[in-house]
Enzyme design. Structure first.
Site, short mmCIF file in Angstrom:
data_model
loop_
_atom_site.label_atom_id
_atom_site.label_comp_id
_atom_site.label_asym_id
_atom_site.label_seq_id
_atom_site.Cartn_x
_atom_site.Cartn_y
_atom_site.Cartn_z
N ASN A 161 0.94 -1.16 0.03
CA ASN A 161 0.05 0.03 0.00
C ASN A 161 0.89 1.26 0.06
O ASN A 161 1.42 1.51 1.13
CB ASN A 161 -0.67 0.04 1.22
CG ASN A 161 -1.81 0.96 1.24
OD1 ASN A 161 -1.74 1.96 0.35
ND2 ASN A 161 -2.66 1.26 2.59
N TRP A 162 0.96 1.76 -1.03
CA TRP A 162 1.83 3.00 -1.25
C TRP A 162 1.36 4.32 -0.84
O TRP A 162 2.06 5.09 -0.60
CB TRP A 162 2.28 3.19 -2.81
CG TRP A 162 3.34 2.08 -3.42
CD1 TRP A 162 3.78 0.95 -2.77
CD2 TRP A 162 3.84 2.35 -4.68
NE1 TRP A 162 4.79 0.39 -3.76
CE2 TRP A 162 4.76 1.13 -4.82
CE3 TRP A 162 3.74 3.31 -5.71
CZ2 TRP A 162 5.39 0.71 -5.87
CZ3 TRP A 162 4.73 2.99 -6.86
CH2 TRP A 162 5.11 1.93 -7.25
N LYS A 163 0.14 4.08 -0.50
CA LYS A 163 -0.59 5.61 0.01
C LYS A 163 -0.28 6.74 -0.67
O LYS A 163 -0.38 6.18 -2.01
CB LYS A 163 -0.16 5.87 1.53
CG LYS A 163 -0.47 4.57 2.46
CD LYS A 163 -0.12 4.66 4.00
CE LYS A 163 -0.52 3.52 4.69
NZ LYS A 163 -0.32 3.68 6.29
N HIS B 98 -9.77 1.65 4.27
CA HIS B 98 -8.56 1.54 4.91
C HIS B 98 -9.07 2.78 6.14
O HIS B 98 -9.81 3.46 6.05
CB HIS B 98 -7.59 1.95 4.10
CG HIS B 98 -6.22 2.11 4.80
ND1 HIS B 98 -5.61 3.18 5.69
CD2 HIS B 98 -5.07 1.30 4.87
CE1 HIS B 98 -4.58 2.78 6.32
NE2 HIS B 98 -4.24 1.72 5.74
N GLU C 94 -7.28 5.17 7.42
CA GLU C 94 -7.04 6.70 6.98
C GLU C 94 -8.23 7.05 5.95
O GLU C 94 -8.41 8.22 6.20
CB GLU C 94 -5.47 6.48 6.14
CG GLU C 94 -4.36 6.40 7.01
CD GLU C 94 -3.35 5.81 6.29
OE1 GLU C 94 -3.30 5.82 5.17
OE2 GLU C 94 -2.46 5.33 7.29
N GLU D 10 -5.97 -4.35 10.70
CA GLU D 10 -5.09 -3.28 10.63
C GLU D 10 -5.36 -2.43 11.74
O GLU D 10 -6.12 -1.54 11.85
CB GLU D 10 -4.87 -2.61 9.46
CG GLU D 10 -4.48 -3.17 8.12
CD GLU D 10 -3.92 -2.18 7.20
OE1 GLU D 10 -2.57 -2.48 6.95
OE2 GLU D 10 -4.40 -0.89 6.92
N GLY E 17 1.83 3.00 10.82
CA GLY E 17 2.72 3.83 10.89
C GLY E 17 4.18 3.50 11.30
O GLY E 17 4.52 2.60 12.26
N SER F 249 3.02 -1.74 10.45
CA SER F 249 4.54 -1.60 10.78
C SER F 249 5.02 -2.97 10.77
O SER F 249 5.94 -3.49 11.24
CB SER F 249 4.65 -1.17 12.25
OG SER F 249 3.99 -0.03 12.67
N GLY G 219 2.72 -0.88 4.49
CA GLY G 219 2.64 0.69 3.92
C GLY G 219 4.31 0.95 3.79
O GLY G 219 4.59 0.78 2.71
P1 PGA Z 1 2.40 0.60 7.83
O1 PGA Z 1 1.03 0.97 6.91
O2 PGA Z 1 2.99 -0.60 7.30
O3 PGA Z 1 3.19 1.79 7.26
O4 PGA Z 1 2.21 0.71 9.13
C1 PGA Z 1 0.29 -0.17 7.12
C2 PGA Z 1 -1.23 0.37 6.25
O5 PGA Z 1 -1.80 1.27 6.88
O6 PGA Z 1 -1.55 -0.30 5.40
#
Ligand code: PGA
Length: 255
Positions: free
Chosen positions: A8-10, A99, A101, A171, A177, A218, A239
């Site tokens: 997930n590149w966001k 997600h 976010e 998640e 993060g 993470s 992420g």
């Molecule tokens: P992260 O993000 O690996 O940076 O914790 C995971 C995600 O939000 O999909």
């Protein structure tokens, strides 16, 4: 089940050239490795270009594209939105839905997520449903009730079947993060069992057993193995570590 390794590149990287570079590295690094089902979810605007790089030769059979979001309508006056059909047309196979976010910054509700899942499915995209509790909810001992609510509303009247079972990413928001502390493996595995049981109740035992359950939060190249070794988790949603080609290749090749 072959593990799913989902990037997930966001909203990264900032520039197209960087996205192309990152993707090219990953593609090259993966080569013909088929140990995992690798799904790359870049920002919408990079998808077509990366697809062109992907299609320039035909080696990476284990690699597929996913989007990070989708809207539920087919077309019309929905400024800023992208339809499932538009994604299908550029060879996107998966889509991350719900997600944390999106729930947090764009007020996505379980009901909206439900509509998105239905629409994705009816357009033959595979939705990856994200669920997870906040730190406060966890401290109040509400993890399971929160997950149960998220699952039952998001999956309400969604026609998953044993040939097309759900893909669920657990998640925990407190673990997401780079600064977050990852969830303990045992805890993530216990949640996976709970999710499977809940899906079995919503659908039936067979669909519950076939459901793929992922952990995200993470995950990095040092800790990823512990989540996969118990076989209770079927994959990882990554992420930050997915933006580092070397780290991601290591994970995707299960090295
Ligand atoms: P992260 O993000 O690996 O940076 O914790 C995971 C995600 O939000 O999909």
């Amino acid at each position: 089940m072959k593990p799913y390794i989902i990037a997930n590149w966001k909203m990264n990287p900032e520039k197209m050239v960087e996205a192309k570079k990152l993707f090219s590295f990953i593609k090259k690094g993966l080569g013909n490795s088929r140990k995992a089902r690798v799904i790359i979810c870049p920002p919408f605007v990079y998808l077509s270009e990366l697809e062109k790089i992907f299609a320039s030769d035909n080696k990476n059979y284990c690699l597929k594209f996913g989007a990070q979001n989708v809207f539920w309508e087919k077309k019309g006056s929905y400024t800023g939105e992208i339809s499932p059909g538009m994604l299908k047309a550029i060879n996107v196979k998966y889509v991350i839905i719900g997600h944390s976010e999106r729930r947090r910054y764009f007020q996505e509700t379980d009901e909206m997520i439900n509509k998105k899942i239905k629409s994705a499915l009816s357009n033959k995209l595979k939705p990856i449903l994200c669920i997870g509790e906040t730190k406060k909810e966890r401290e109040r001992g509400e993890t399971r009730s929160v997950l149960k609510r998220q699952l039952s509303i998001a999956l309400s009247r969604v026609p998953f079947s044993k040939t097309n079972p759900p893909l669920i990413a657990y998640e925990p928001i407190w673990a997401i993060g780079s600064e977050g502390s990852p969830c303990d493996t045992k805890e993530a595995e216990n949640i996976a069992l709970f999710v499977r049981k809940t899906i079995s109740k919503i659908y039936n035992k067979e669909i519950g057993e076939k459901t793929a359950i992922f952990y995200g939060g993470s995950v990095n190249s040092n800790n990823y193995k512990q989540y996969l070794s118990g076989k209770l988790l079927n994959g990882l949603l990554i992420g930050r570590a997915s933006l580092n080609a070397d780290d991601f290749i290591k994970i995707a090749k299960l090295e």
